[in-house]
Design a protein around this motif. Structure first.
Motif, PDB file in Angstrom:
ATOM      1  N   SER A 180       0.830  -1.205   0.000  1.00  0.00           N
ATOM      2  CA  SER A 180       0.000   0.000   0.000  1.00  0.00           C
ATOM      3  C   SER A 180       0.866   1.257   0.000  1.00  0.00           C
ATOM      4  CB  SER A 180      -0.974   0.004   1.183  1.00  0.00           C
ATOM      5  OG  SER A 180      -0.301   0.214   2.404  1.00  0.00           O
ATOM      6  N   SER A 210       0.978   4.203  -2.847  1.00  0.00           N
ATOM      7  CA  SER A 210       0.847   5.629  -2.558  1.00  0.00           C
ATOM      8  C   SER A 210       2.011   6.450  -3.109  1.00  0.00           C
ATOM      9  CB  SER A 210       0.721   5.860  -1.044  1.00  0.00           C
ATOM     10  OG  SER A 210       1.941   5.630  -0.392  1.00  0.00           O
ATOM     11  N   ALA A 256      -5.015   3.049   1.613  1.00  0.00           N
ATOM     12  CA  ALA A 256      -4.075   3.871   0.836  1.00  0.00           C
ATOM     13  C   ALA A 256      -4.819   4.961   0.078  1.00  0.00           C
ATOM     14  CB  ALA A 256      -3.280   2.995  -0.132  1.00  0.00           C
TER      15      ALA A 256
END
Length: 102
Positions: A44, A48, A79
């Protein structure tokens, strides 16, 4: 999987590579959080940051540790909430090869 992205560091600055490797080993070592969840967290974070290859590699490793598709998408909700839509587009590009037949 593409060639090792750290190969150039390993070949040209072994001391720096050792530091990177030590940090990776520490981060993914056995502990209170199971490896599967550590890999999902890392996936995650890569989503990002726009790291498509990282998403792909970490998703595969997470699946090898027993992560389900549902867990992956649940972690991507977080996220998305924290970092926005860009993380979703990165994740899609990283996961498409894993789930393109569905």
């Amino acid at each position: 999987m593409p060639e090792d992205p750290l190969k150039i560091i390993r070949n040209n600055d072994p001391e720096l590579f050792g530091q990177i490797e030590n940090t990776a080993n520490l981060s993914f070592a056995d502990g209170d959080i199971p490896l599967k969840y550590k890999l999902l967290i890392a996936m995650s974070l890569d989503a990002s940051k726009g790291a498509v290859d990282g998403v792909k590699a970490l998703a595969r490793r997470a699946m090898d540790e027993g992560a389900t598709k549902e867990e992956m998408f649940e972690v991507l909700r977080i996220a998305y909430y924290i970092t926005g839509a860009g993380s979703i587009y990165t994740a899609v590009n990283g996961l498409i090869d894993l789930f393109d037949n569905e």
